[in-house]
Design a protein around this motif. Structure first.
Motif, PDB file in Angstrom:
ATOM      1  N   ASP A 117      35.297  30.661  41.212  1.00  0.00           N
ATOM      2  CA  ASP A 117      36.008  31.937  41.186  1.00  0.00           C
ATOM      3  C   ASP A 117      35.598  32.783  39.979  1.00  0.00           C
ATOM      4  OD1 ASP A 117      37.332  31.150  43.475  1.00  0.00           O
ATOM      5  OD2 ASP A 117      39.165  30.532  42.426  1.00  0.00           O
ATOM      6  N   ILE A 118      35.405  32.126  38.851  1.00  0.00           N
ATOM      7  CA  ILE A 118      34.965  32.851  37.650  1.00  0.00           C
ATOM      8  C   ILE A 118      33.591  33.456  37.878  1.00  0.00           C
ATOM      9  CG2 ILE A 118      34.238  32.566  35.247  1.00  0.00           C
ATOM     10  CD1 ILE A 118      36.454  30.377  35.051  1.00  0.00           C
ATOM     11  N   ALA A 119      32.660  32.644  38.390  1.00  0.00           N
ATOM     12  CA  ALA A 119      31.301  33.127  38.620  1.00  0.00           C
ATOM     13  C   ALA A 119      31.271  34.259  39.640  1.00  0.00           C
ATOM     14  CB  ALA A 119      30.410  31.977  39.076  1.00  0.00           C
ATOM     15  N   ALA A 120      32.025  34.085  40.740  1.00  0.00           N
ATOM     16  CA  ALA A 120      32.054  35.121  41.771  1.00  0.00           C
ATOM     17  C   ALA A 120      32.634  36.416  41.213  1.00  0.00           C
ATOM     18  CB  ALA A 120      32.868  34.644  42.975  1.00  0.00           C
ATOM     19  N   GLY A 121      33.633  36.296  40.348  1.00  0.00           N
ATOM     20  CA  GLY A 121      34.240  37.479  39.752  1.00  0.00           C
ATOM     21  C   GLY A 121      33.304  38.198  38.802  1.00  0.00           C
ATOM     22  N   ILE A 122      32.594  37.439  37.990  1.00  0.00           N
ATOM     23  CA  ILE A 122      31.617  38.041  37.076  1.00  0.00           C
ATOM     24  C   ILE A 122      30.547  38.782  37.869  1.00  0.00           C
ATOM     25  CG2 ILE A 122      29.751  37.490  35.445  1.00  0.00           C
ATOM     26  CD1 ILE A 122      31.562  35.245  34.349  1.00  0.00           C
ATOM     27  N   TYR A 123      30.075  38.154  38.945  1.00  0.00           N
ATOM     28  CA  TYR A 123      29.042  38.789  39.776  1.00  0.00           C
ATOM     29  C   TYR A 123      29.585  40.053  40.441  1.00  0.00           C
ATOM     30  CZ  TYR A 123      24.895  38.972  42.758  1.00  0.00           C
ATOM     31  OH  TYR A 123      23.723  39.347  43.383  1.00  0.00           O
ATOM     32  N   ALA A 124      30.799  39.976  40.965  1.00  0.00           N
ATOM     33  CA  ALA A 124      31.401  41.136  41.627  1.00  0.00           C
ATOM     34  C   ALA A 124      31.607  42.293  40.660  1.00  0.00           C
ATOM     35  CB  ALA A 124      32.735  40.740  42.261  1.00  0.00           C
ATOM     36  N   ASN A 125      31.777  41.973  39.377  1.00  0.00           N
ATOM     37  CA  ASN A 125      31.951  42.999  38.341  1.00  0.00           C
ATOM     38  C   ASN A 125      30.629  43.565  37.841  1.00  0.00           C
ATOM     39  OD1 ASN A 125      34.703  42.708  38.464  1.00  0.00           O
ATOM     40  ND2 ASN A 125      34.880  41.434  36.616  1.00  0.00           N
ATOM     41  N   GLY A 126      29.521  43.163  38.464  1.00  0.00           N
ATOM     42  CA  GLY A 126      28.214  43.658  38.047  1.00  0.00           C
ATOM     43  C   GLY A 126      27.514  42.769  37.040  1.00  0.00           C
ATOM     44  N   GLY A 127      28.075  41.578  36.789  1.00  0.00           N
ATOM     45  CA  GLY A 127      27.470  40.651  35.843  1.00  0.00           C
ATOM     46  C   GLY A 127      26.440  39.743  36.499  1.00  0.00           C
TER      47      GLY A 127
END
Length: 227
Positions: A117-127
């Motif tokens: 969930d952390i990784a998916a969130g970072i990616y979704a935020n443009g990270g």
């Protein structure tokens, strides 16, 4: 400036055996040094938080640079003694997540939903979502908001089946990262065994083996500084 999150393992042994494993030291220190030299703050998280064991085999492949960082109280505390637990992470603080390897990750990375969930969130935020060697095990089951595997239809690399055989661990690992990545629709790229190699596809950056951590770090810094 946002921070960089390094994921490390809590696994002490190869599965149910007594053989010790853990974090491959250089895969954490070499990447972290590249990012810190570029001015980024690095944090460390593990599936359970707290103590992080070292793969004893990784100590045979150290150099002065690796040992210099290993000797620092900051690294010993943040990475090896009191690594953060997933519930302590605010993903909005991070520009990228990096999954370091060592065989231990194959047991505690793939099915850890909080880390996914952390990784998916970072990616979704443009990270950026990045890994090296066995660390790709942490990417295998990350899914997008649409329910698709993040690595599907992307070029990635990681510790190859051939390298696993050369390492003599093909009978004790629970799976081959290369095969599992391909099952999820990834385009798995590889070069000669144990040579530096990193691949970027959009905001996924992956390295093939322990000698590719610096290459992943350099690619990440180039992308972050270009923003």
């Amino acid at each position: 400036m946002k921070k960089i999150l390094i994921v490390v393992t809590n696994t002490l042994h190869y599965g149910q055996t007594d053989d010790p494993t853990g974090l491959w030291l250089g895969e954490a220190t070499e990447f972290a040094q590249i990012l810190e030299q570029a001015g980024y703050v690095v944090d460390y998280v593990s599936p359970r938080g707290g103590f992080v064991p070292l793969d004893p085999r990784s100590m045979k492949y150290t150099d002065a640079e690796i040992m210099e960082m290993y000797a620092t109280p900051d690294f010993q505390r943040k990475a090896l003694t009191t690594s953060l637990a997933p519930e302590q992470i605010d993903l909005a603080d991070y520009a990228a997540i990096y999954y370091a390897g060592g065989h231990g990750v194959m047991w505690d990375f793939p099915d850890n939903q909080p880390l996914q969930d952390i990784a998916a969130g970072i990616y979704a935020n443009g990270g950026y979502v990045t890994s090296v060697c066995h660390g790709i095990a942490g990417l295998l089951n990350i899914k997008t908001a649409a329910g698709n595997y993040l690595i599907a239809d992307h070029q990635v690399t990681g510790f190859t089946k051939a390298e696993e055989i050369l390492a003599g661990k093909q009978r004790v690992v629970p799976f081959f990262n290369q095969i599992e990545a391909e099952k999820r629709g990834a385009h798995f790229l590889k070069r000669r065994a144990y040579r530096e190699y990193a691949v970027q596809d959009d905001r996924l950056i992956t390295g093939q083996n322990p000698f590719s951590a610096k290459a992943v770090g350099r690619l990440l810094v180039q992308n972050l500084q270009a923003k």
